[in-house]
Design an enzyme around this catalytic site. Sequence first.
Site, mmCIF file in Angstrom:
data_model
loop_
_atom_site.group_PDB
_atom_site.id
_atom_site.type_symbol
_atom_site.label_atom_id
_atom_site.label_comp_id
_atom_site.label_asym_id
_atom_site.label_seq_id
_atom_site.Cartn_x
_atom_site.Cartn_y
_atom_site.Cartn_z
ATOM 1 N N TYR A 1 19.028 29.077 7.796
ATOM 2 C CA TYR A 1 17.805 29.734 8.251
ATOM 3 C C TYR A 1 17.714 29.721 9.771
ATOM 4 C CZ TYR A 1 15.843 29.755 3.510
ATOM 5 O OH TYR A 1 15.611 29.997 2.171
ATOM 6 N N LYS B 1 0.840 -1.198 0.000
ATOM 7 C CA LYS B 1 0.000 0.000 0.000
ATOM 8 C C LYS B 1 0.880 1.255 0.000
ATOM 9 C CE LYS B 1 -0.406 0.077 5.041
ATOM 10 N NZ LYS B 1 -1.313 0.149 6.205
#
Length: 358
Positions: A251, A34
């Site tokens: 950042y 899946k």
Amino acid sequence: MSRPAIARIDLSALRHNYHLARQRHGGRALAVIKANAYGHGAILCARALADTADAFAVAIVEEALELRDAGIRQPILVLEGAFGPDDLAHATAHDLWMVVHNAEQIALVEAHRSIRPLTVWLKMDSGMRRAGIAPAAYAAAHARLRALPQVGDIVLMTHFARADEPDVATTAEQIATFDRATAGLPGERSLCNSGGVLAWPAAHRDWARPGILLYGADPMPSDDHGLQPVMTLSSAIMNIRDLAPGEALGYGGRFVAEVPTRVGLVAMGYADGYPRVAPTGTPVAVDGQLTRVIGRVSMDMMTVDLTDLPAARIGSPVELWGRSVSVNSVAQAAGTIAYELLCNVKRVRREIVSTTPA
């Protein structure tokens, strides 16, 4: 020259892990593919296992139809079952097995008309508290389905909530609940997910349903069960610079050098599926040697510590996870699980390899 971010998929490792699961469990094993085979490629993995897997399992009918369209002919179990009559029509047309886990789905089966008997996996809620027929109502649900001419085989199943915690009593309680509620009922049984296969011999019955273990991510990483990683996520150093003590990186300036620090910039970021929340200290390998992530992961790039790797250069290979760096160790550092990391991999090039014995 292409960007060096690559997910290498080792199909021999996939086959090794499937055989290990089936040998460990005994009986037969559904290969759970899946969610695009947990990010590895459902069609690719199904074809790699087509000559050996007893059956496959997916979450929804649409995933099953993609496999049928690709020529996969083994039985396919749909784990979430039918959401409406169309799903059962597809099940009949494409010979899909269907999980039934509530009264509404039983009613859908009752209303379904077909000359081809439908194989049903009747799911019990033995303690997961998520989906499934209550133990006290299970025998009646089983009898209701057995009475229908459109129903053929019925497989009795349940799902474990804490099989990856072998010291917790929950799984033993679920096994006992399932056995009491199914005593005397005909039909094959299926209890084991990956954790059940590896840690709960008392739950080994007719069918196993290995999922995450197929891809080499051990659900109990403190033990060595002989699994082989199927995906290696890698890239390369694309720039190098030095930080002086007190200089901040990236950042937010989350990493501040305490000593002279050599920094490698890597072509990999959260848009590729690497977790943005991976903190400084998350393991990574450069030129096959372990080091650490430093600073904040950005969309397309991330930074790693090369201070103790003087031979590292622009172009040096970087393994984000694979054989040198366990995906479980990255997941633990990022506060998540290997399932999520593997499913999130995108944008990177795929390379198919077979490097280990089947």
